[in-house]
Design an enzyme around this catalytic site. Structure first.
Site: not given
Ligand code: PGA
Length: 248
Positions: A8, A10, A94, A96, A166, A172, A212
């Site tokens: 992903n 982003k 997601h 976010e 997640e 993140g 992560s």
């Molecule tokens: P990350 O993000 O691996 O940077 O923690 C995962 C995601 O948001 O799908």
């Protein structure tokens, strides 16, 4: 069951950067048998990346979709448009998007149906916040997100979906759930799906972990019984680290 490793990206990478990354991936990545690899660039890069991936086994995903097929919805993109651009998958719900534009479970459920109606395979993201985990509400939150997100999804369609667990506190932050913590929730998700859709379909549904994930922790996560892949953010932006994750 094929495991699924999805990157992903982003809101990172220009069209040119995305295209070059995809070309290098096609040229250099040897995908081990039994693994499916997907990348999800931002909307402007989809067509260029689709062209770069053509003829390869690597598949394309979008990061969002609108719940209507077409209409006066300025700034939005429909499932049909994503198929037309070369996508096979779409990330829906997601954290976010739940947080910033404030997407609700109800809207996420409608997006999921819109994707499936066009033959676009949804990757439904669910997960609890740190506060919810500390209150002992993880399973309640997960149950609600699954029930609402998959509301009205027909038995015949569920196999096209993927669920990404997640935990919001792991995204993140560099704080991965331990393999045991992730497995516990993945098993719970599979049981919830089994109650709704039966054992056979639940057994086939891919439940992937995100938060992560990196080349150092992927191996242990993937050795858990109910972890069928990973949704990778930060570590998918670099070709060496993404390739190492694919080859866990
Ligand atoms: P990350 O993000 O691996 O940077 O923690 C995962 C995601 O948001 O799908």
């Amino acid at each position: 069951m094929q495991s699924l490793i999805a990157g992903n990206w982003k809101m990172f990478k220009t069209v040119r950067e995305a295209e070059l990354f995809a070309r290098r991936l096609v040229a250099e990545l040897d995908i081990p048998p039994g693994r499916e690899v997907v990348i999800a660039p931002a909307f402007p890069a989809l067509c260029a990346v689709a062209a770069a991936l053509r003829g390869s086994a690597i598949k394309l995903a979008a990061q969002n979709v609108h719940d209507q097929a077409q209409g006066a919805f300025t700034g939005e993109v429909s499932a049909g448009m994503l198929i037309d651009a070369g996508c096979e998958y779409v990330i829906i719900g997601h954290s976010e998007r739940r947080t910033f534009p404030g997407e609700t479970d109800d809207l996420i459920g409608r997006k999921l149906l819109a994707a499936l109606a066009q033959g676009l395979r949804p990757i439904l993201c669910i997960g609890e916040t740190l506060a919810e985990r500390e209150q002992g509400a993880t399973f309640t939150v997960i149950t609600g997100q699954i029930k609402e997100g998959l509301k009205n999804v027909a038995l015949g369609d569920i196999g096209d979906a993927v669920i990404a667990y997640e935990p919001v506190w792991a995204i993140g932050t560099g704080k991965t759930a331990t393999p045991e913590q992730a497995q516990e929730v993945h098993a719970f998700i599979r049981n919830t799906i089994e109650d709704a859709y039966g054992k056979e379909l639940a057994g086939k549904l891919r439940i992937i972990y995100g938060g992560s994930v990196n080349s150092g922790n992927i191996g242990k996560l993937m050795s858990e019984k109910d972890i069928n892949g990973a949704l990778v953010g930060g570590a998918s932006l670099d070709i060496e680290s993404f390739s190492a994750i694919v080859k866990y």
